[in-house]
Design a protein around this motif. Structure first.
Motif, PDB file in Angstrom:
ATOM      1  N   ALA A 170      41.001  13.898  20.872  1.00 21.63           N
ATOM      2  CA  ALA A 170      40.617  13.603  19.488  1.00 21.63           C
ATOM      3  C   ALA A 170      39.277  12.879  19.402  1.00 21.63           C
ATOM      4  O   ALA A 170      38.573  12.962  18.394  1.00 21.63           O
ATOM      5  CB  ALA A 170      41.704  12.777  18.811  1.00 21.63           C
ATOM      6  N   SER A 171      38.894  12.190  20.462  1.00 22.61           N
ATOM      7  CA  SER A 171      37.640  11.424  20.435  1.00 22.61           C
ATOM      8  C   SER A 171      36.413  12.295  20.634  1.00 22.61           C
ATOM      9  O   SER A 171      35.287  11.797  20.555  1.00 22.61           O
ATOM     10  CB  SER A 171      37.672  10.347  21.522  1.00 22.61           C
ATOM     11  N   THR A 172      36.603  13.615  20.904  1.00 25.34           N
ATOM     12  CA  THR A 172      35.455  14.493  21.149  1.00 25.34           C
ATOM     13  C   THR A 172      35.271  15.541  20.057  1.00 25.34           C
ATOM     14  O   THR A 172      34.326  16.328  20.138  1.00 25.34           O
ATOM     15  CB  THR A 172      35.605  15.203  22.503  1.00 25.34           C
ATOM     16  N   VAL A 173      36.123  15.597  19.071  1.00 27.78           N
ATOM     17  CA  VAL A 173      36.021  16.605  18.016  1.00 27.78           C
ATOM     18  C   VAL A 173      36.079  15.918  16.660  1.00 27.78           C
ATOM     19  O   VAL A 173      36.446  14.743  16.543  1.00 27.78           O
ATOM     20  CB  VAL A 173      37.153  17.654  18.137  1.00 27.78           C
ATOM     21  N   GLY A 174      35.732  16.667  15.629  1.00 27.79           N
ATOM     22  CA  GLY A 174      35.818  16.148  14.278  1.00 27.79           C
ATOM     23  C   GLY A 174      34.793  15.066  14.000  1.00 27.79           C
ATOM     24  O   GLY A 174      33.756  14.948  14.677  1.00 27.79           O
ATOM     25  N   VAL A 175      35.088  14.282  12.997  1.00 23.58           N
ATOM     26  CA  VAL A 175      34.169  13.217  12.588  1.00 23.58           C
ATOM     27  C   VAL A 175      33.991  12.187  13.696  1.00 23.58           C
ATOM     28  O   VAL A 175      32.867  11.730  13.981  1.00 23.58           O
ATOM     29  CB  VAL A 175      34.687  12.543  11.303  1.00 23.58           C
ATOM     30  N   ILE A 176      35.098  11.830  14.345  1.00 21.18           N
ATOM     31  CA  ILE A 176      35.015  10.828  15.418  1.00 21.18           C
ATOM     32  C   ILE A 176      34.142  11.340  16.558  1.00 21.18           C
ATOM     33  O   ILE A 176      33.295  10.612  17.096  1.00 21.18           O
ATOM     34  CB  ILE A 176      36.421  10.465  15.919  1.00 21.18           C
ATOM     35  N   VAL A 214      30.457  11.299  15.501  1.00 20.96           N
ATOM     36  CA  VAL A 214      29.924   9.934  15.465  1.00 20.96           C
ATOM     37  C   VAL A 214      29.650   9.422  16.869  1.00 20.96           C
ATOM     38  O   VAL A 214      28.588   8.830  17.146  1.00 20.96           O
ATOM     39  CB  VAL A 214      30.907   9.007  14.723  1.00 20.96           C
ATOM     40  N   ARG A 215      30.571   9.652  17.781  1.00 22.12           N
ATOM     41  CA  ARG A 215      30.374   9.185  19.157  1.00 22.12           C
ATOM     42  C   ARG A 215      29.214   9.897  19.829  1.00 22.12           C
ATOM     43  O   ARG A 215      28.440   9.287  20.576  1.00 22.12           O
ATOM     44  CB  ARG A 215      31.649   9.400  19.980  1.00 22.12           C
ATOM     45  N   ALA A 216      29.060  11.201  19.563  1.00 21.87           N
ATOM     46  CA  ALA A 216      28.005  11.971  20.222  1.00 21.87           C
ATOM     47  C   ALA A 216      26.626  11.701  19.640  1.00 21.87           C
ATOM     48  O   ALA A 216      25.623  11.763  20.358  1.00 21.87           O
ATOM     49  CB  ALA A 216      28.323  13.467  20.131  1.00 21.87           C
ATOM     50  N   ASN A 217      26.542  11.403  18.350  1.00 22.29           N
ATOM     51  CA  ASN A 217      25.242  11.292  17.694  1.00 22.29           C
ATOM     52  C   ASN A 217      24.833   9.869  17.346  1.00 22.29           C
ATOM     53  O   ASN A 217      23.631   9.599  17.231  1.00 22.29           O
ATOM     54  CB  ASN A 217      25.238  12.131  16.413  1.00 22.29           C
ATOM     55  N   LEU A 218      25.795   8.979  17.155  1.00 18.75           N
ATOM     56  CA  LEU A 218      25.454   7.633  16.705  1.00 18.75           C
ATOM     57  C   LEU A 218      25.715   6.550  17.745  1.00 18.75           C
ATOM     58  O   LEU A 218      25.055   5.507  17.715  1.00 18.75           O
ATOM     59  CB  LEU A 218      26.237   7.299  15.421  1.00 18.75           C
ATOM     60  N   LEU A 260      19.947   1.648  17.862  1.00 16.87           N
ATOM     61  CA  LEU A 260      19.186   2.328  16.810  1.00 16.87           C
ATOM     62  C   LEU A 260      20.055   2.607  15.591  1.00 16.87           C
ATOM     63  O   LEU A 260      19.591   2.518  14.450  1.00 16.87           O
ATOM     64  CB  LEU A 260      18.599   3.631  17.352  1.00 16.87           C
ATOM     65  N   THR A 261      21.325   2.934  15.814  1.00 19.24           N
ATOM     66  CA  THR A 261      22.234   3.178  14.695  1.00 19.24           C
ATOM     67  C   THR A 261      22.441   1.912  13.877  1.00 19.24           C
ATOM     68  O   THR A 261      22.407   1.939  12.642  1.00 19.24           O
ATOM     69  CB  THR A 261      23.585   3.697  15.223  1.00 19.24           C
ATOM     70  N   VAL A 262      22.634   0.804  14.562  1.00 17.83           N
ATOM     71  CA  VAL A 262      22.834  -0.463  13.849  1.00 17.83           C
ATOM     72  C   VAL A 262      21.590  -0.842  13.056  1.00 17.83           C
ATOM     73  O   VAL A 262      21.669  -1.252  11.888  1.00 17.83           O
ATOM     74  CB  VAL A 262      23.210  -1.578  14.844  1.00 17.83           C
TER      75      VAL A 262
END
Length: 379
Positions: free
Chosen positions: A25-31, A34-38, A47-49
């Motif tokens: 679940a941590s590699t697909v969808g919104v989560i 977010v993990r891959a791009n932010l 940089l995100t912060v």
């Protein structure tokens, strides 16, 4: 012993496909996004912060000024003269005609509307991939439309004459940018080909032209076109002020366009030239059918970037007294009917939105064309 071996073989050989497991679940969808791009590492997280903090500083004040505290009804400065900062939209509505047409006679503004309809309709026809007969439409837009637009806007064949000194607003901004784009692209291609030519005179002329215009700021070009050009031609032959700006902007942009196109030509593999020669194509055929289509495709981002810069640089003509969109906003700020502390912020915010919408639109269309051409190559 043989039976034991068979038993072992039957026990460890799968006879049916294993069920497909869902990804974590941590590699697909919104989560996953977010993990891959932010938050894909310490630097990315920092940089995100910082980006979120900058958005926090910028967005709420803009929201309060242009949305939450904005004044939407009123007939003068009394309604917009409020203590809490807020945009004065009645001012924009009252001055909208001036922002679009300048001082163009109200009874003749149908000519501007018809010209805009023909222009944007032709551009849409050329840019939408599914439309047919693009060659005919290109011939109309690049050959017939400029003549027709000049007749409609200036006046001829029974239409009342309208001096360019009365033109203004968005109308002048679009005229300068469209003329600059239409002229600079083919002229830039010719200059790029000339700079790569083996003929010494052609190459020397192209190099001098490109380096001269690239070495002079655009504002200097506009001042020279306004003040010095009349000194070199008889007074009765001197072009009006708008035409001088059109010539200066088009030549200036063509020099930058030439370097962009030259980059695409130099990126072409030598085998493309050799293959065209092997087919027995002449030099013009080789350029038109083989080299230029591929070279221009390579430099689409650079071409669009030059167009975007040209569109934004049209605001510089304000300095030489041409009543473009930005000048129309500046002149409206002196009207005592709408003189409030927030009028200028409202007007310049509207100008920023205007330029952003068109520049962002060009950028997105450029990306769309890049992806579309990339898909066609993968096939």
């Amino acid at each position: 012993m043989s039976g034991d071996m068979n038993t072992i073989g039957i026990g460890f050989v799968r006879t049916e496909q294993a069920p497909t497991l869902s990804p974590p679940a941590s590699t697909v969808g919104v989560i996953g996004w977010v993990r891959a791009n932010l938050f894909a590492g310490p630097v990315n997280t920092l940089l995100t912060v910082v980006g979120v903090y900058i958005i926090y500083l910028i967005v709420p004040p803009l929201w309060n000024f242009f949305i939450a505290n904005a004044v939407t009804e009123g007939k003068g400065r009394a309604e917009c003269l409020v203590e809490v900062p807020g945009a004065c939209y009645p001012y924009l509505l009252a001055r909208l005609q001036q922002f679009i047409y300048g001082f163009y006679p109200e009874a003749e503004r149908w000519r501007v509307n018809l010209t805009a309809l023909l222009c944007f309709g032709s551009v849409a026809w050329l840019l939408i991939p599914a439309t047919p007969s693009k060659s005919w439409m290109a011939a109309f837009f690049f050959v017939a439309f400029p003549v027709l637009a000049y007749i409609l806007l200036s006046g001829a064949f029974g239409l009342p004459k309208v001096a360019t000194s009365l033109w203004g607003g968005m109308m002048v901004t679009f005229v300068i940018s469209i003329v600059g784009i239409v002229v600079s692209l083919p002229l830039g291609i010719l200059l790029a080909l000339g700079r790569r030519s083996k003929l010494p005179l052609v190459k020397l002329f192209s190099v001098i032209f490109i380096e001269f215009w690239r070495g002079v700021p655009l504002i200097t070009v506009l001042f020279m076109a306004k003040t010095m050009l009349p000194l070199f031609v008889p007074e009765h032959l001197a072009p009006d002020q708008l035409l001088r700006a059109l010539i200066g902007v088009a030549l200036f942009s063509a020099a930058y366009m030439a370097e962009v196109v030259r980059g695409g030509l130099q990126a072409m593999p030598k085998g493309q030239y050799e293959g065209a020669d092997a087919l027995g194509l002449s030099y013009p055929q080789k350029l038109i059918f083989i080299i230029l289509p591929q070279a221009l495709q390579i430099v689409i981002p650079g071409i669009v970037n030059t167009f975007i810069g040209l569109f934004k640089d049209t605001s510089l003509v304000t300095i030489v007294g041409i009543f473009d969109f930005l000048a129309s906003i500046q002149s409206s700020l002196t009207d005592p009917v709408w003189a409030t502390p927030w009028t200028a912020f409202t007007g310049y915010g509207f100008a920023a939105l205007f330029y952003f919408v068109f520049c962002f639109g060009m950028s997105r269309y450029s990306k769309f064309m890049e992806e579309r051409l990339a898909r066609s190559h993968k096939r």
